[in-house]
Design an enzyme around this catalytic site. Structure first.
Site, mmCIF file in Angstrom:
data_model
loop_
_atom_site.group_PDB
_atom_site.id
_atom_site.type_symbol
_atom_site.label_atom_id
_atom_site.label_comp_id
_atom_site.label_asym_id
_atom_site.label_seq_id
_atom_site.Cartn_x
_atom_site.Cartn_y
_atom_site.Cartn_z
ATOM 1 N N ASN A 143 37.442 -32.424 -3.263
ATOM 2 C CA ASN A 143 38.858 -32.109 -3.099
ATOM 3 C C ASN A 143 39.504 -33.279 -2.350
ATOM 4 O O ASN A 143 39.332 -33.420 -1.146
ATOM 5 C CB ASN A 143 38.984 -30.802 -2.293
ATOM 6 C CG ASN A 143 40.427 -30.493 -1.931
ATOM 7 O OD1 ASN A 143 41.362 -31.083 -2.476
ATOM 8 N ND2 ASN A 143 40.611 -29.573 -0.996
ATOM 9 N N LYS A 164 42.573 -33.806 -1.805
ATOM 10 C CA LYS A 164 43.776 -33.385 -1.054
ATOM 11 C C LYS A 164 44.930 -34.359 -1.312
ATOM 12 O O LYS A 164 45.037 -34.901 -2.402
ATOM 13 C CB LYS A 164 43.455 -33.257 0.438
ATOM 14 C CG LYS A 164 42.198 -32.424 0.698
ATOM 15 C CD LYS A 164 42.036 -32.070 2.145
ATOM 16 C CE LYS A 164 40.712 -31.343 2.329
ATOM 17 N NZ LYS A 164 40.553 -30.749 3.632
ATOM 18 N N HIS A 186 43.197 -22.381 -1.001
ATOM 19 C CA HIS A 186 42.587 -23.238 0.026
ATOM 20 C C HIS A 186 43.226 -22.912 1.379
ATOM 21 O O HIS A 186 44.414 -22.602 1.455
ATOM 22 C CB HIS A 186 42.803 -24.715 -0.332
ATOM 23 C CG HIS A 186 42.022 -25.643 0.534
ATOM 24 N ND1 HIS A 186 42.429 -25.985 1.798
ATOM 25 C CD2 HIS A 186 40.831 -26.268 0.333
ATOM 26 C CE1 HIS A 186 41.527 -26.793 2.335
ATOM 27 N NE2 HIS A 186 40.546 -26.985 1.470
ATOM 28 N N GLU A 207 44.305 -24.668 3.662
ATOM 29 C CA GLU A 207 45.519 -25.459 3.989
ATOM 30 C C GLU A 207 46.739 -24.896 3.261
ATOM 31 O O GLU A 207 47.854 -24.952 3.781
ATOM 32 C CB GLU A 207 45.274 -26.946 3.637
ATOM 33 C CG GLU A 207 44.322 -27.583 4.637
ATOM 34 C CD GLU A 207 43.480 -28.710 4.080
ATOM 35 O OE1 GLU A 207 43.789 -29.236 2.986
ATOM 36 O OE2 GLU A 207 42.477 -29.071 4.739
ATOM 37 N N GLU A 266 34.888 -21.241 3.020
ATOM 38 C CA GLU A 266 35.232 -22.398 3.849
ATOM 39 C C GLU A 266 35.740 -21.916 5.209
ATOM 40 O O GLU A 266 36.924 -21.593 5.350
ATOM 41 C CB GLU A 266 36.333 -23.216 3.179
ATOM 42 C CG GLU A 266 35.948 -23.742 1.818
ATOM 43 C CD GLU A 266 36.753 -24.989 1.473
ATOM 44 O OE1 GLU A 266 36.126 -26.034 1.291
ATOM 45 O OE2 GLU A 266 37.989 -24.916 1.423
ATOM 46 N N GLY A 319 37.389 -30.346 7.948
ATOM 47 C CA GLY A 319 37.945 -31.604 8.449
ATOM 48 C C GLY A 319 37.747 -31.798 9.940
ATOM 49 O O GLY A 319 38.329 -32.695 10.537
ATOM 50 N N SER A 357 33.137 -29.752 6.279
ATOM 51 C CA SER A 357 32.411 -30.901 6.840
ATOM 52 C C SER A 357 31.012 -31.082 6.251
ATOM 53 O O SER A 357 30.066 -31.426 6.968
ATOM 54 C CB SER A 357 32.364 -30.819 8.369
ATOM 55 O OG SER A 357 33.685 -30.826 8.896
HETATM 56 C C1 PEP Z 1 38.006 -28.794 2.155
HETATM 57 O O1 PEP Z 1 39.118 -29.130 2.462
HETATM 58 O O2 PEP Z 1 37.833 -28.058 1.170
HETATM 59 C C2 PEP Z 1 36.902 -29.270 2.974
HETATM 60 C C3 PEP Z 1 35.771 -28.633 2.926
HETATM 61 O O3 PEP Z 1 37.156 -30.370 3.768
HETATM 62 P P1 PEP Z 1 36.079 -31.174 4.659
HETATM 63 O O4 PEP Z 1 34.868 -31.400 3.782
HETATM 64 O O5 PEP Z 1 36.762 -32.440 5.027
HETATM 65 O O6 PEP Z 1 35.771 -30.311 5.821
#
Ligand code: PEP
Length: 252
Positions: free
Chosen positions: A9, A11, A96, A98, A166, A172, A212
């Protein structure tokens, strides 16, 4: 046996030209004819078509980051499922954290979007996960269960659905849920899906982990019985790291 699925992703990162370069680098890292697990790349809407041209003929799939639930019309700034499909996407990420956090998405808008995408033949990655406050308050199970139940309300067929767990506190932030913490919630999600759709359907459902994921922790996470791949943010912006995560998934 569920085939693992790893999606990058990207973003709101990368211009069209930068996205094309990153897609080319990912393909080069994976090597010709790679088919060890399902792989998707999710650039910005602007770059979908250009990235689609780069990955054409490979096993890598194109994934959109969001969609609207209406067919078309006066929804300035929005993108319909029909438009997304026309770029060659096979999946869309819906709900998601976000989107939930910054754009007011709720379980009911997620549900509308999931219904629309599945009805119109676009596969869905539906994201769920708790915040740090929710985890500390001990409501992770209840919260994630209701995100799953409400997100899937009124949907009979989930054969084209993937769920991404998630934990918001791990996205992040560099903090990863331990493999055991993630597995506990994945197992709970599968139990909710058993109640809704029965054992057979639930055993086919793929549940990705996101938060992460890095080359250094991917193999341990993907080795868990209910973790069927990853939704990768930060590490997917580096072709070598993303390819290492994909390879870890292929080897589990
Ligand atoms: C995401 O935004 O779906 C995600 C898992 O981000 P990150 O891997 O940076 O934590």
């Amino acid at each position: 046996m569920r085939k693992k699925i790893v999606v990058g992703n990207w973003k709101m990162n990368n211009t069209i030209a930068e996205s094309v370069q990153l897609a080319q680098d990912v393909l080069a890292q994976l090597g010709e004819g790679f088919s060890g697990c399902e792989v998707g790349l999710s650039p910005t809407f602007l770059a979908l078509q250009a990235v689609g041209t780069v990955i054409e003929g490979s096993s890598v799939q194109l994934v959109a980051q969001n969609c609207h639930y209406e067919n078309d019309g006066a929804f300035t700034g929005e993108i319909s499922v029909r438009m997304i499909k026309a770029t060659g996407c096979s999946y869309v990420i819906i709900g998601h954290s976000e989107r939930r956090q910054y754009f007011g998405e709720t379980n009911s808008t997620v549900n509308l979007k999931v219904k629309k995408a599945l009805n119109d033949g676009l596969k869905v990655i539906m994201c769920v996960g708790e915040t740090l406050e929710e985890r500390e308050a001990g409501v992770t199970g209840a919260l994630v269960s209701s995100q799953v139940r409400e997100g899937l309300d009124g949907i009979d067929d989930i054969s084209s659905l993937v769920i991404a767990y998630e934990p918001v506190w791990a996205i992040g932030t560099g903090k990863t849920a331990s493999a055991a913490q993630a597995e506990e919630v994945h197992d709970l999600i599968r139990t909710v899906v058993v109640k809704l759709y029965g054992e057979a359907v639930a055993s086919e459902l793929r549940i990705q982990y996101g938060g992460s994921v890095k080359p250094s922790n991917a193999a341990e996470l993907f080795a868990m019985p209910n973790i069927d791949g990853g939704l990768i943010g930060g590490a997917s912006l580096n072709a070598a790291d993303f390819a290492a995560i994909v390879k870890a998934a292929s080897e589990c």
